[in-house]
Design an enzyme around this catalytic site. Sequence first.
Site, PDB file in Angstrom:
ATOM      1  N   LYS A  62       9.409  -6.941 -10.328  1.00 64.53           N
ATOM      2  CA  LYS A  62      10.843  -7.014 -10.055  1.00 64.53           C
ATOM      3  C   LYS A  62      11.457  -8.199 -10.798  1.00 64.53           C
ATOM      4  O   LYS A  62      10.834  -9.248 -10.941  1.00 64.53           O
ATOM      5  CB  LYS A  62      11.079  -7.157  -8.549  1.00 64.53           C
ATOM      6  N   TYR A  80       2.543 -11.732   5.638  1.00 64.29           N
ATOM      7  CA  TYR A  80       1.118 -11.433   5.720  1.00 64.29           C
ATOM      8  C   TYR A  80       0.373 -12.429   6.599  1.00 64.29           C
ATOM      9  O   TYR A  80      -0.749 -12.166   7.019  1.00 64.29           O
ATOM     10  CB  TYR A  80       0.509 -11.384   4.318  1.00 64.29           C
ATOM     11  N   ARG A 116      -1.275  -1.828  -1.267  1.00 62.05           N
ATOM     12  CA  ARG A 116      -0.771  -3.150  -1.674  1.00 62.05           C
ATOM     13  C   ARG A 116      -0.808  -4.117  -0.485  1.00 62.05           C
ATOM     14  O   ARG A 116      -1.230  -5.275  -0.615  1.00 62.05           O
ATOM     15  CB  ARG A 116       0.654  -3.008  -2.221  1.00 62.05           C
ATOM     16  N   HIS A 161       1.913   1.772  -1.068  1.00 63.04           N
ATOM     17  CA  HIS A 161       2.264   0.452  -0.557  1.00 63.04           C
ATOM     18  C   HIS A 161       1.300   0.002   0.535  1.00 63.04           C
ATOM     19  O   HIS A 161       1.139  -1.200   0.767  1.00 63.04           O
ATOM     20  CB  HIS A 161       3.710   0.440  -0.047  1.00 63.04           C
ATOM     21  N   ARG A 164       2.356  -2.610  -7.346  1.00 59.95           N
ATOM     22  CA  ARG A 164       3.358  -1.640  -6.897  1.00 59.95           C
ATOM     23  C   ARG A 164       3.075  -0.335  -7.615  1.00 59.95           C
ATOM     24  O   ARG A 164       2.571  -0.316  -8.743  1.00 59.95           O
ATOM     25  CB  ARG A 164       4.772  -2.123  -7.215  1.00 59.95           C
ATOM     26  N   HIS A 221       5.666 -12.040  -5.945  1.00 57.91           N
ATOM     27  CA  HIS A 221       6.835 -12.359  -5.133  1.00 57.91           C
ATOM     28  C   HIS A 221       7.553 -13.578  -5.719  1.00 57.91           C
ATOM     29  O   HIS A 221       6.915 -14.590  -6.020  1.00 57.91           O
ATOM     30  CB  HIS A 221       6.438 -12.672  -3.688  1.00 57.91           C
TER      31      HIS A 221
END
Length: 313
Positions: free
Chosen positions: A188, A291, A259, A256, A151, A282
């Site tokens: 995150k 994806y 990414r 992004h 990110r 994730h």
Amino acid sequence: MAGADDWSGRYLAELATQRQLSPHTVAAYRRDLAELATLAGITAPDGWSKLTHFDIRRFAARLHGEGQGAASIARKLSGWRGFFDWLSRQVVLDANPVEGVRAPRRAKRLPKALAVDDAVQLMEGAASPHPAPFELCNRAMFELLYSSGLRVSELAGLDVQHVAARDGAPASLGWLELDGGEVVVTGKGGKMRRVPVGAPARAALAAWLAVRPPTRDGSQALFLSERGTRVSPRVVQLRLKAHAQKAGSPVHVHPHVLRHSFASHVLQSSGDLRAVQELLGHASITSTQIYTALDFQHLAAVYDRTHPRAKAK
């Protein structure tokens, strides 16, 4: 259709006079009610009161089947619902037939990803034979974004090396381990992960570190702004956009996109969704499964280009 227009005409007149909606808005309501009357075959005023919940569901499904978008159908259902709310105050209705009818779910927008050739061209394009330090910084940033799927906030937060907490200053949230070919980042939810760094990115990082000046704020920031302080995500975005335009990229490129390209290309090569999940950081495999759709799009494109019977003659 004059009979069907009796109730709808009164309703539209009330919208225009009492609620003072704009002529444009009233015209939109008129079109939506006329479409409903056509779908239902209403030719008399009492036809409106005979519509059922199942009729409305069927009409919504038909509109969807005809290719109308979810947002458009949702708007029409809202308009129809308002009309039947008003009609229920004029005549006795068993229920508002539109209540509980939902528009089809909006198709989830797939993230944009570069084709492999486009990604390589972006990394190698517009290279100067004698790059200035800021160009080496940019190249290292862009290579690392694509190489490791970071990110942009993770990239901007990287330090040259791990710094322990001291004198009230926090420890590094992310740092480079060039000898080991890895970066450590905090994603995150405060989740830390290690991500491998590919050979071109390692070379670009080494070239940047060889000319990287001391920071003006005393930090160990890996990537620097023109003021000699830690680079911000916004600056990374602007630099990447300018680089992509100079390199002749066919699409708008932001961090992004790199990414997404990283994730899509790794999945195309490996087919290992769990590995991609770990690399991206994730928390749930659900976030990574999008994806698989990109991977199918890639396969479908290859099929369309190469199979002799793929296209109708």
